[in-house]
Design an enzyme around this catalytic site. Sequence first.
Site, PDB file in Angstrom:
ATOM      1  N   ALA A  65       0.876  -1.232   0.104  1.00 47.24           N
ATOM      2  CA  ALA A  65      -0.035  -0.169  -0.065  1.00 47.24           C
ATOM      3  C   ALA A  65       0.870   1.455  -0.071  1.00 47.24           C
ATOM      4  O   ALA A  65       2.163   1.219   0.359  1.00 47.24           O
ATOM      5  CB  ALA A  65      -0.837   0.222   1.211  1.00 47.24           C
ATOM      6  N   GLY A 104       0.534  -5.277   0.681  1.00 44.85           N
ATOM      7  CA  GLY A 104      -0.697  -5.318  -0.078  1.00 44.85           C
ATOM      8  C   GLY A 104      -0.275  -5.856  -1.704  1.00 44.85           C
ATOM      9  O   GLY A 104      -1.228  -6.520  -2.129  1.00 44.85           O
ATOM     10  N   GLU A 107      -0.660  -9.345  -1.317  1.00 40.26           N
ATOM     11  CA  GLU A 107      -1.973  -9.727  -1.080  1.00 40.26           C
ATOM     12  C   GLU A 107      -2.662  -9.575  -2.448  1.00 40.26           C
ATOM     13  O   GLU A 107      -3.626 -10.626  -2.567  1.00 40.26           O
ATOM     14  CB  GLU A 107      -2.431  -8.750  -0.146  1.00 40.26           C
ATOM     15  CG  GLU A 107      -1.990  -8.781   1.472  1.00 40.26           C
ATOM     16  CD  GLU A 107      -2.736  -7.869   2.328  1.00 40.26           C
ATOM     17  OE1 GLU A 107      -2.432  -6.667   2.167  1.00 40.26           O
ATOM     18  OE2 GLU A 107      -3.315  -8.197   3.197  1.00 40.26           O
ATOM     19  N   GLU A 127       4.099  -5.521   6.916  1.00 38.02           N
ATOM     20  CA  GLU A 127       3.189  -4.541   7.607  1.00 38.02           C
ATOM     21  C   GLU A 127       3.667  -4.335   9.170  1.00 38.02           C
ATOM     22  O   GLU A 127       3.528  -3.262   9.815  1.00 38.02           O
ATOM     23  CB  GLU A 127       1.870  -4.819   7.501  1.00 38.02           C
ATOM     24  CG  GLU A 127       1.087  -4.741   6.158  1.00 38.02           C
ATOM     25  CD  GLU A 127       1.402  -5.821   5.297  1.00 38.02           C
ATOM     26  OE1 GLU A 127       2.452  -6.657   5.530  1.00 38.02           O
ATOM     27  OE2 GLU A 127       0.588  -5.759   4.311  1.00 38.02           O
TER      28      GLU A 127
HETATM   29  C1  3H9 Z   1       0.416  -2.463   3.243  1.00 38.45           C
HETATM   30  O1  3H9 Z   1       0.592  -3.007   2.339  1.00 38.45           O
HETATM   31  C2  3H9 Z   1      -0.735  -2.636   3.848  1.00 38.45           C
HETATM   32  C3  3H9 Z   1      -1.627  -3.560   3.411  1.00 38.45           C
HETATM   33  O2  3H9 Z   1      -1.678  -4.806   4.011  1.00 38.45           O
HETATM   34  C4  3H9 Z   1      -3.300  -3.256   3.567  1.00 38.45           C
HETATM   35  C5  3H9 Z   1      -3.879  -2.134   3.013  1.00 38.45           C
HETATM   36  C6  3H9 Z   1      -5.190  -2.074   3.004  1.00 38.45           C
HETATM   37  N1  3H9 Z   1       4.639   3.466   0.102  1.00 38.45           N
HETATM   38  O3  3H9 Z   1      13.276   1.678   0.046  1.00 38.45           O
HETATM   39  P1  3H9 Z   1      13.508   2.557  -1.113  1.00 38.45           P
HETATM   40  C7  3H9 Z   1       9.391   4.683  -1.432  1.00 38.45           C
HETATM   41  S1  3H9 Z   1       1.618  -1.566   4.251  1.00 38.45           S
HETATM   42  C8  3H9 Z   1       5.136   4.864  -0.204  1.00 38.45           C
HETATM   43  O4  3H9 Z   1      14.788   3.488  -0.940  1.00 38.45           O
HETATM   44  P2  3H9 Z   1      14.810   0.040  -1.989  1.00 38.45           P
HETATM   45  C9  3H9 Z   1      10.521   5.334  -0.245  1.00 38.45           C
HETATM   46  O5  3H9 Z   1      10.168   6.167   0.720  1.00 38.45           O
HETATM   47  C10 3H9 Z   1       3.119  -1.324   2.969  1.00 38.45           C
HETATM   48  N2  3H9 Z   1       6.468   4.980  -0.597  1.00 38.45           N
HETATM   49  O6  3H9 Z   1      13.861   1.489  -2.108  1.00 38.45           O
HETATM   50  C11 3H9 Z   1      11.509   5.997  -1.247  1.00 38.45           C
HETATM   51  O7  3H9 Z   1      11.361   7.118  -1.388  1.00 38.45           O
HETATM   52  P3  3H9 Z   1      12.345   8.562  -1.744  1.00 38.45           P
HETATM   53  C12 3H9 Z   1       3.745  -2.805   2.902  1.00 38.45           C
HETATM   54  C13 3H9 Z   1       7.080   4.017  -0.552  1.00 38.45           C
HETATM   55  O8  3H9 Z   1      14.986  -0.245  -3.572  1.00 38.45           O
HETATM   56  C14 3H9 Z   1      11.300   5.030  -2.469  1.00 38.45           C
HETATM   57  O9  3H9 Z   1      10.206   4.544  -2.654  1.00 38.45           O
HETATM   58  N3  3H9 Z   1       5.063  -2.775   2.270  1.00 38.45           N
HETATM   59  C15 3H9 Z   1       6.710   2.718  -0.350  1.00 38.45           C
HETATM   60  O10 3H9 Z   1      15.958   0.272  -1.177  1.00 38.45           O
HETATM   61  C16 3H9 Z   1      12.346   3.882  -2.770  1.00 38.45           C
HETATM   62  O11 3H9 Z   1      12.262   3.129  -1.499  1.00 38.45           O
HETATM   63  C17 3H9 Z   1       6.284  -2.187   2.838  1.00 38.45           C
HETATM   64  O12 3H9 Z   1       6.374  -2.088   4.062  1.00 38.45           O
HETATM   65  C18 3H9 Z   1       5.317   2.560   0.046  1.00 38.45           C
HETATM   66  N4  3H9 Z   1       5.036   1.174   0.513  1.00 38.45           N
HETATM   67  O13 3H9 Z   1      13.628  -0.751  -1.411  1.00 38.45           O
HETATM   68  C19 3H9 Z   1       7.389  -2.034   1.868  1.00 38.45           C
HETATM   69  N5  3H9 Z   1       7.781   1.698  -0.320  1.00 38.45           N
HETATM   70  O14 3H9 Z   1      12.948   7.853  -3.090  1.00 38.45           O
HETATM   71  C20 3H9 Z   1       8.150  -1.010   2.095  1.00 38.45           C
HETATM   72  C21 3H9 Z   1       8.839   2.469  -0.736  1.00 38.45           C
HETATM   73  O15 3H9 Z   1      11.392   9.680  -1.928  1.00 38.45           O
HETATM   74  N6  3H9 Z   1       9.022  -0.733   0.864  1.00 38.45           N
HETATM   75  N7  3H9 Z   1       8.511   3.854  -0.925  1.00 38.45           N
HETATM   76  O16 3H9 Z   1      13.209   8.267  -0.344  1.00 38.45           O
HETATM   77  C22 3H9 Z   1      10.284  -1.291   1.151  1.00 38.45           C
HETATM   78  O17 3H9 Z   1      10.436  -2.179   1.932  1.00 38.45           O
HETATM   79  C23 3H9 Z   1      11.407  -0.931   0.155  1.00 38.45           C
HETATM   80  O18 3H9 Z   1      10.982   0.318  -0.420  1.00 38.45           O
HETATM   81  C24 3H9 Z   1      11.425  -1.724  -1.275  1.00 38.45           C
HETATM   82  C25 3H9 Z   1      12.320  -1.393  -2.133  1.00 38.45           C
HETATM   83  C26 3H9 Z   1      12.143  -3.025  -0.666  1.00 38.45           C
HETATM   84  C27 3H9 Z   1      10.424  -2.182  -1.752  1.00 38.45           C
END
Ligand code: 3H9
Length: 699
Positions: A65, A104, A107, A127
């Site tokens: 999400a 998500g 999911e 999450e």
């Molecule tokens: C969820 O899914 C809830 C659901 O179950 C329910 C819904 C109803 N949103 O980390 P990076 C941005 S909760 C917004 O440096 P990498 C991040 O801030 C979510 N922004 O890259 C950064 O911005 P900036 C569950 C996001 O290659 C840029 O993207 N999912 C999100 O080192 C690059 O990110 C997670 O918790 C996001 N979801 O790593 C996954 N994700 O460039 C969270 C990233 O401005 N994400 N950004 O600083 C990660 O773990 C890592 O970003 C990922 C890539 C492994 C994907």
Amino acid sequence: MSDKPAVSSVQKGDVLLVLVDNPPVNAISQAVRAGLKEHVEKGMKDAGTKAIVIACEGRTFVAGADIREFGKPPAGPSLQELLNGMEAGDKPVVAAIHGTALGGGFEIAMACHARVAVKDAKVGLPEVKLGLLPGAGGTQRVPRVAGALVGLDLCTSGRMVPAAEALKFGLIDKIVDGDLREGAIDFARTLVGKPLKRSSQQQQPFDAAAFDKAAADVLKKSRGAMAPAKIIDCVRASTHGDFKEGEAVERKNFMELLVSDQSKAMRYVFFAEREVLKVPSLEGVNPRAVTKAGVIGSGTMGAGITISLVNSGMPVTVVENDQAALDRAMTRFKSTWERDVKLGRIDQATMDKRVALLTLTTQFEALADVDIVIEAVFEEMKLKKEIFGKLGKIVKAGAVLASNTSYLDIDAIGESSGRPADVIGMHFFSPANIMRLVEVIDGGRSAKDALATGVAVGKRMGKLPVVMGNCDGFVGNRILAAWRKVADMMIEEGAYPQDFDAAMEAWGMAMGPYAVGDLAGLDIGMRRRKEFAHLRDNEKRDTGAIADAICALGRYGQKTGAGYYKYVDGKRTVDPLVTEIIDKVSKEKGITRKPISADQMTSWVHATMVNEACKILSENIVSRPLDVDIVKLNGYGFPVWRGGPMQEADRVGLDKVLATVKDVHKVAGKGFEPSSALEWMVANNKKFADIKPGDLKGK
Ligand code: 3H9
């Protein structure tokens, strides 16, 4: 903002290929939800379409999400509504996964009728790291497909599961070797006309006793975090009743977490960990090229730093005084990697490559052509100056010379090298191959590109580098020294170490300070107190008497079987002798001991942390409150669900924190005066969240 739609589709014969394109990580924004709904429904209705494939543009499948949308008014369609509709459809939908299908995103994949992935893809439900739980059916569909134990593990650890392991669990149906989209389209065609496998309708055998045990283990480790208990609730609900009932439990728990302070704090940490790498003072500065490194010293710190550098693929030359120390180091390196092989973390070929990256020598001259040297010898200025004097002459021009000191003056070390612009601090935390924090210190005369190089090397090592100025103890140990003194003072006034440790652990700290002291060894502090006794400011309250009395009995902590506690068969127990020592010291100081509440212990510690941090911000040692939070969270066991001391202070209210600081000052005296920056913030009704880089400088 790009004009390209977040979701599009292209017809591939009888299969509709739906493509999500929302850089950088294809997070599920409202536009993605709406686009997916539109294109999937189009495929479901179109007579020429027999199956649908969902794939992503860019570097990854949907990573979850959009975290930035949390806390804003919800905008439909909801993810649950979208996924339930898609799963109920009568045409097969297949997810084509590359990169990381997270939260998500996973999911979405679980609501598809099948999942194919490239072999280096990963899936997961992180999450919990945001103080949340999977809120779009993840706590229900994953255990229904892979079993409750796997579901519990994935949801409570938040770990990323490699495709091969996900295949074993049945969470992925096929690993595709060639083109992912072609593979997914072919796979989708094999499902046409067959009964569809809906994750929400699966059920696995349930071993209640094994689940209860696993749940108890999770709760034991959760240290005050709310999400794990709620996840246990949800996963348990997936094992009985129908999907709708389980989904209702998930929804209720998700909504409670979404509005909690804990999740708010953890979402702040997610963005702060990324923001901390964007150092305002280093904007536009390019790091120097680094292809080879040197490490001086192979004790606990030197060995950890070496392992971490080598794990990042860097050739490393290790310098020690004698061959015996080098032999011991080699045994240590090998045993670390052998353990990784045994645990399946790396294969033998990777271990062999790592060993081949090492050069172990007693000759300083071997460092002549490295691009960065990290010195990790005994914490003694004279020795460090001698080493940097040598390095200044031997190591090639342009190389960065870093010291892993935890409190010594970087510029004084730099002077001795004859090239202070090349000299920086890189303060790692033990065990250095595991702990993420590295303090990158600007001595005052350090060149900007030398600092940028420290940051780049730290990042390459998988660390979180925090850039800061030069002061005694830098950010982390300076704040620690302040609150540890307040803790010792409370022990003199009426608390006992076991009560203090229990209060801090119940508050969420990884370990209480006295248990940590015993683990680290009390002799180091005792020696420092003796060595610097002549520098002590007699107007400041001296709180070393209890520790000195304990050390005088040869009780240096766990390694001697006793310290603040007694260790029987490795188990920590309260020792009446320590209670006696403490009572005696209080009496000698003329203090009438009185009980101190757990709330006072933790609020005084927290307020002292914030007060010292404000002094650090006012001196511009760091320019942002988030720098302090990242240091305390990653090097000092501060509970992540509190978001760090500054985030926690905003929650508590800065006026309350300042009032507590004033109470502490009355008892602690000189050195604990309220920070003028904190007073300014309260007077101006500010929160740390409002502070821009440099706002508190000089305040
Ligand atoms: C969820 O899914 C809830 C659901 O179950 C329910 C819904 C109803 N949103 O980390 P990076 C941005 S909760 C917004 O440096 P990498 C991040 O801030 C979510 N922004 O890259 C950064 O911005 P900036 C569950 C996001 O290659 C840029 O993207 N999912 C999100 O080192 C690059 O990110 C997670 O918790 C996001 N979801 O790593 C996954 N994700 O460039 C969270 C990233 O401005 N994400 N950004 O600083 C990660 O773990 C890592 O970003 C990922 C890539 C492994 C994907």
